[in-house]
Scaffold this motif. Sequence first.
Motif, PDB file in Angstrom:
ATOM      1  N   ARG A  65       0.814  -1.223   0.000  1.00 23.60           N
ATOM      2  CA  ARG A  65       0.000   0.000   0.000  1.00 23.60           C
ATOM      3  C   ARG A  65       0.850   1.277   0.000  1.00 23.60           C
ATOM      4  NH1 ARG A  65      -3.179   3.121   3.950  1.00 23.60           N
ATOM      5  NH2 ARG A  65      -4.965   3.936   2.818  1.00 23.60           N
ATOM      6  N   PRO A  66       1.863   1.411   0.873  1.00 27.22           N
ATOM      7  CA  PRO A  66       2.677   2.628   0.809  1.00 27.22           C
ATOM      8  C   PRO A  66       3.417   2.777  -0.524  1.00 27.22           C
ATOM      9  CG  PRO A  66       3.034   1.528   2.893  1.00 27.22           C
ATOM     10  CD  PRO A  66       2.222   0.608   2.046  1.00 27.22           C
ATOM     11  N   LEU A  67       3.855   1.668  -1.090  1.00 22.56           N
ATOM     12  CA  LEU A  67       4.544   1.717  -2.379  1.00 22.56           C
ATOM     13  C   LEU A  67       3.608   2.222  -3.476  1.00 22.56           C
ATOM     14  CD1 LEU A  67       7.071   1.008  -4.082  1.00 22.56           C
ATOM     15  CD2 LEU A  67       6.039  -1.237  -4.405  1.00 22.56           C
ATOM     16  N   LEU A  68       2.396   1.691  -3.517  1.00 24.65           N
ATOM     17  CA  LEU A  68       1.431   2.132  -4.527  1.00 24.65           C
ATOM     18  C   LEU A  68       1.044   3.592  -4.339  1.00 24.65           C
ATOM     19  CD1 LEU A  68      -0.959  -0.946  -4.826  1.00 24.65           C
ATOM     20  CD2 LEU A  68       0.671  -0.115  -6.516  1.00 24.65           C
ATOM     21  N   LYS A  69       0.854   4.000  -3.089  1.00 27.67           N
ATOM     22  CA  LYS A  69       0.503   5.400  -2.848  1.00 27.67           C
ATOM     23  C   LYS A  69       1.632   6.331  -3.277  1.00 27.67           C
ATOM     24  CE  LYS A  69      -1.994   6.791   0.492  1.00 27.67           C
ATOM     25  NZ  LYS A  69      -2.590   7.128   1.775  1.00 27.67           N
ATOM     26  N   ARG A  70       2.870   5.926  -3.028  1.00 30.49           N
ATOM     27  CA  ARG A  70       4.007   6.761  -3.413  1.00 30.49           C
ATOM     28  C   ARG A  70       4.136   6.846  -4.934  1.00 30.49           C
ATOM     29  NH1 ARG A  70       7.854   4.961  -0.012  1.00 30.49           N
ATOM     30  NH2 ARG A  70       8.193   3.145  -1.321  1.00 30.49           N
ATOM     31  N   LEU A  71       3.884   5.739  -5.614  1.00 27.34           N
ATOM     32  CA  LEU A  71       4.023   5.731  -7.071  1.00 27.34           C
ATOM     33  C   LEU A  71       2.868   6.427  -7.787  1.00 27.34           C
ATOM     34  CD1 LEU A  71       5.316   2.110  -7.695  1.00 27.34           C
ATOM     35  CD2 LEU A  71       6.604   4.235  -7.894  1.00 27.34           C
ATOM     36  N   LEU A  72       1.662   6.235  -7.313  1.00 25.82           N
ATOM     37  CA  LEU A  72       0.502   6.734  -8.043  1.00 25.82           C
ATOM     38  C   LEU A  72       0.025   8.103  -7.597  1.00 25.82           C
ATOM     39  CD1 LEU A  72      -1.492   3.425  -8.373  1.00 25.82           C
ATOM     40  CD2 LEU A  72      -0.062   4.532 -10.075  1.00 25.82           C
TER      41      LEU A  72
END
Length: 88
Positions: A65-72
């Motif tokens: 979740r943190p990875l996706l939020k940072r990327l998107l």
Amino acid sequence: MDVWHIWVIVALLFIIVEIFTVGFAVICLSIGCFGAAVAAAVGLSLEMQFLLFAVVSLLSLVSVRPLLKRLLFNRGEKVLTNADAIIG
């Protein structure tokens, strides 16, 4: 219908729900369902499937979740609007 089929159907339903939300929390539950589906396909007990679902969902919530939020949701350059956009 085998148990792993049910896990995959629930995972696909979670993916459909995630399409209409923006928090990336439901996709983590979907990843947990896929993990439990693998456990069911291998032949683990129902208790172990639920345990694996919970553990994989929690791990994906913490890591994916943190990875996706940072990327998107990249807050790149700030776009000036309203009075800030007026030069001078």
